[in-house]
Design an enzyme around this catalytic site. Sequence first.
Site, PDB file in Angstrom:
ATOM      1  N   LYS A  85      46.316  33.662  43.379  1.00 14.69           N
ATOM      2  CA  LYS A  85      45.229  34.361  44.071  1.00 14.69           C
ATOM      3  C   LYS A  85      44.879  35.639  43.303  1.00 14.69           C
ATOM      4  O   LYS A  85      45.594  36.631  43.358  1.00 14.69           O
ATOM      5  CB  LYS A  85      45.614  34.740  45.512  1.00 14.69           C
ATOM      6  CG  LYS A  85      44.385  35.225  46.280  1.00 14.69           C
ATOM      7  CD  LYS A  85      44.655  36.285  47.315  1.00 14.69           C
ATOM      8  CE  LYS A  85      44.572  37.709  46.858  1.00 14.69           C
ATOM      9  NZ  LYS A  85      43.252  38.224  46.441  1.00 14.69           N
ATOM     10  N   GLU A 140      55.446  44.173  41.019  1.00 18.67           N
ATOM     11  CA  GLU A 140      55.104  45.113  39.940  1.00 18.67           C
ATOM     12  C   GLU A 140      54.090  46.062  40.547  1.00 18.67           C
ATOM     13  O   GLU A 140      52.949  45.670  40.772  1.00 18.67           O
ATOM     14  CB  GLU A 140      54.480  44.381  38.752  1.00 18.67           C
ATOM     15  CG  GLU A 140      55.349  43.334  38.106  1.00 18.67           C
ATOM     16  CD  GLU A 140      56.530  43.913  37.349  1.00 18.67           C
ATOM     17  OE1 GLU A 140      56.614  45.149  37.202  1.00 18.67           O
ATOM     18  OE2 GLU A 140      57.381  43.112  36.923  1.00 18.67           O
ATOM     19  N   CYS A 190      48.749  50.589  35.200  1.00 22.57           N
ATOM     20  CA  CYS A 190      49.868  50.961  36.073  1.00 22.57           C
ATOM     21  C   CYS A 190      50.896  51.833  35.374  1.00 22.57           C
ATOM     22  O   CYS A 190      51.502  52.694  35.983  1.00 22.57           O
ATOM     23  CB  CYS A 190      50.520  49.698  36.606  1.00 22.57           C
ATOM     24  SG  CYS A 190      50.901  48.539  35.300  1.00 22.57           S
ATOM     25  N   GLU A 228      49.484  58.309  42.526  1.00 25.79           N
ATOM     26  CA  GLU A 228      48.795  57.491  41.539  1.00 25.79           C
ATOM     27  C   GLU A 228      47.291  57.546  41.786  1.00 25.79           C
ATOM     28  O   GLU A 228      46.827  57.201  42.865  1.00 25.79           O
ATOM     29  CB  GLU A 228      49.281  56.038  41.649  1.00 25.79           C
ATOM     30  CG  GLU A 228      48.716  55.187  40.558  1.00 25.79           C
ATOM     31  CD  GLU A 228      49.170  53.744  40.653  1.00 25.79           C
ATOM     32  OE1 GLU A 228      49.052  53.158  41.740  1.00 25.79           O
ATOM     33  OE2 GLU A 228      49.629  53.212  39.642  1.00 25.79           O
TER      34      GLU A 228
HETATM   35  P1  NAP Z   1      46.212  46.040  45.554  1.00 23.99           P
HETATM   36  O1  NAP Z   1      45.173  46.562  46.440  1.00 23.99           O
HETATM   37  O2  NAP Z   1      47.619  46.259  45.921  1.00 23.99           O
HETATM   38  O3  NAP Z   1      45.903  44.494  45.395  1.00 23.99           O
HETATM   39  C1  NAP Z   1      46.622  43.649  44.543  1.00 23.99           C
HETATM   40  C2  NAP Z   1      46.475  42.231  45.005  1.00 23.99           C
HETATM   41  O4  NAP Z   1      47.100  42.071  46.280  1.00 23.99           O
HETATM   42  C3  NAP Z   1      45.031  41.779  45.209  1.00 23.99           C
HETATM   43  O5  NAP Z   1      44.920  40.430  44.827  1.00 23.99           O
HETATM   44  C4  NAP Z   1      44.839  41.952  46.705  1.00 23.99           C
HETATM   45  O6  NAP Z   1      43.820  41.151  47.232  1.00 23.99           O
HETATM   46  C5  NAP Z   1      46.194  41.503  47.203  1.00 23.99           C
HETATM   47  N1  NAP Z   1      46.521  41.972  48.550  1.00 23.99           N
HETATM   48  C6  NAP Z   1      46.016  43.025  49.234  1.00 23.99           C
HETATM   49  N2  NAP Z   1      46.582  43.126  50.452  1.00 23.99           N
HETATM   50  C7  NAP Z   1      47.467  42.102  50.552  1.00 23.99           C
HETATM   51  C8  NAP Z   1      48.378  41.661  51.566  1.00 23.99           C
HETATM   52  N3  NAP Z   1      48.486  42.311  52.728  1.00 23.99           N
HETATM   53  N4  NAP Z   1      49.135  40.584  51.345  1.00 23.99           N
HETATM   54  C9  NAP Z   1      49.065  39.933  50.156  1.00 23.99           C
HETATM   55  N5  NAP Z   1      48.219  40.284  49.159  1.00 23.99           N
HETATM   56  C10 NAP Z   1      47.437  41.371  49.353  1.00 23.99           C
HETATM   57  O7  NAP Z   1      46.104  46.614  44.086  1.00 23.99           O
HETATM   58  P2  NAP Z   1      44.816  46.722  43.201  1.00 23.99           P
HETATM   59  O8  NAP Z   1      44.014  47.830  43.799  1.00 23.99           O
HETATM   60  O9  NAP Z   1      44.191  45.403  42.999  1.00 23.99           O
HETATM   61  O10 NAP Z   1      45.456  47.162  41.806  1.00 23.99           O
HETATM   62  C11 NAP Z   1      45.791  48.467  41.533  1.00 23.99           C
HETATM   63  C12 NAP Z   1      47.275  48.707  41.741  1.00 23.99           C
HETATM   64  O11 NAP Z   1      48.037  47.751  41.016  1.00 23.99           O
HETATM   65  C13 NAP Z   1      47.748  50.029  41.226  1.00 23.99           C
HETATM   66  O12 NAP Z   1      48.561  50.654  42.185  1.00 23.99           O
HETATM   67  C14 NAP Z   1      48.543  49.704  39.993  1.00 23.99           C
HETATM   68  O13 NAP Z   1      49.519  50.614  39.658  1.00 23.99           O
HETATM   69  C15 NAP Z   1      49.088  48.389  40.328  1.00 23.99           C
HETATM   70  N6  NAP Z   1      49.381  47.634  39.108  1.00 23.99           N
HETATM   71  C16 NAP Z   1      50.667  47.473  38.743  1.00 23.99           C
HETATM   72  C17 NAP Z   1      51.000  46.784  37.594  1.00 23.99           C
HETATM   73  C18 NAP Z   1      52.419  46.596  37.179  1.00 23.99           C
HETATM   74  O14 NAP Z   1      52.676  45.760  36.351  1.00 23.99           O
HETATM   75  N7  NAP Z   1      53.359  47.319  37.742  1.00 23.99           N
HETATM   76  C19 NAP Z   1      49.980  46.236  36.818  1.00 23.99           C
HETATM   77  C20 NAP Z   1      48.668  46.412  37.215  1.00 23.99           C
HETATM   78  C21 NAP Z   1      48.386  47.114  38.376  1.00 23.99           C
HETATM   79  P3  NAP Z   1      42.282  41.651  47.338  1.00 23.99           P
HETATM   80  O15 NAP Z   1      42.200  43.001  46.731  1.00 23.99           O
HETATM   81  O16 NAP Z   1      41.546  40.611  46.580  1.00 23.99           O
HETATM   82  O17 NAP Z   1      41.908  41.639  48.778  1.00 23.99           O
END
Ligand code: NAP
Length: 496
Positions: free
Chosen positions: A177, A252, A286, A383
């Site tokens: 997903k 992650e 990230c 962050e």
């Molecule tokens: P996010 O809002 O946490 O979303 C990540 C994914 O999780 C999306 O596909 C989102 O779906 C899904 N999601 C949201 N709520 C969920 C739930 N309750 N249950 C299951 N899945 C759910 O993060 P983002 O805004 O896309 O990305 C930014 C964040 O990712 C930053 O905090 C960054 O640090 C982190 N990141 C970490 C790494 C690493 O390797 N550590 C790498 C890249 C990014 P939808 O948004 O499609 O609704």
Amino acid sequence: MENYLLYINGQFRESSDGKTFDAVNPANEEVFAKISQATVEDTKLAIDSARKAFDSGVWSELAREERSRIMKQIVDRINENAKKLTELEVMDSGSTIRKAGEDIFLSAKSLHHFSKMAMINLDEEIEGLSKPGVSKNLIRREPIGVCALITPWNFPLKMAIWKLGPALAAGCTVILKPAMETSVTANELARIIDGTDMPKGVVNIISGSGSIIGTELVTNPHVDKVAFTGSTEVGKIIMQNAAGNLKKITLECGGKSANIVLDDADLDMSVDGAIYAGFYHQGQCCEGGTRLLVHEKIYDDFINKLKNKLSKLKVGDPMDKANAAGPIISKSQFDTIMDYIRIGKEEGAEILYGGKRVGDKGYFIEPTVFINADNKMRIAQEEIFGPVITVIKFKDDKEAIEIANDSIYGLGGAVWSGNDERALNVANKLRTGTVWINEYHLMSDKAPFGGYKQSGIGREFGMDGLKEYTEAKHIHIDEIKDRAKKPWYNTVVPQD
Ligand code: NAP
Ligand code: MG
């Protein structure tokens, strides 16, 4: 306009309620594709498909050579379609064309690496518990089962491959997903996989809301593991929701990594490195170097050079190779970043460079540097996930380490120094998953990547990464054939 459908059990289908959502280009706010939005019902179908495919052994019991060959077919198709995938990634995610090109190249390269890992037999035979000859002991590494792969929007295809690669290499089946903000290349991947010999149901790709279908993936008892990359906030929700059937999870999550410049660093290189660390992909990384710790002896020279260099950094159309920075992913992320810029000023930090929107169409922000900041400020602790770095002065290595470790996160970080031994001493004391010395952002398919503290659980890449998609099984084959010689013969068992 392109229309993408859900990919379930080797078939493309509309969502059960016919709904779609828009793929939006953050550089011009225009819609360029429609994507079927999966419902909970569709998600259950995808899970069922992955479950049946796993239980049938069509992938997990396929010869390693075959698994590897089919994975390599996907690699070849990604490479054949690299130009198209790159352009779509630019349109969907606001990546500059250079960054998107690199992402697609590295996605294929990583998957190729994982296709070779599919050939590795992790099983081992070890000595028995007591004397040799008493038992044979096999440690088998079996695929963990059905995996839900949930990815973020900053490196769309690359993050998908980082999970798909080891999952398939280990023999798992998956439901991928992608983030709604950037689902296009994952949908292209579905088309690519459909054109290979991949057995039906092994890879299912569905787009839609995380809070709705993501929750279904995380709570559904037929899913064995969730591999997630995203925010720490959502990581915590996933951890709680996965508790129902004690699903295995790897997370992650976020970071606020310290990029430490010692007083013996090459000044020009570390200034360039600080820009790369903090502003690659508009700071939406990230493990980016968002806290820039600079030794007081070189501080004034360093920030003067930094300001001068940043004035030459071009922000604009990500399709134009001359631009080093494109737009922020979305309006809401743009607003969050502008809010943090306001917060930083209110907290008393001073803007050295940037701080403003660029243009009035698309979500562009100047690279922004705060100085006169301290590590207690919100702009140093939280962050921001945008082009904002916070510079903090330190007096010696000990203080740099203390500041670096004073964070709820521990994902990346770097030390810049002319003395490898000194830099290594600092690196050894940092509570973080990756430390670069005189470098930033570089990852190796062979080295584990992941977070300490609230940056995550588990590792991607390397053997550690592959093992995250396996369960260890111990099979003890006893060699004592005479029951009277069993060590437990005189214990609980009644004698004849
Ligand atoms: P996010 O809002 O946490 O979303 C990540 C994914 O999780 C999306 O596909 C989102 O779906 C899904 N999601 C949201 N709520 C969920 C739930 N309750 N249950 C299951 N899945 C759910 O993060 P983002 O805004 O896309 O990305 C930014 C964040 O990712 C930053 O905090 C960054 O640090 C982190 N990141 C970490 C790494 C690493 O390797 N550590 C790498 C890249 C990014 P939808 O948004 O499609 O609704
Ligand atoms: Mg988009």
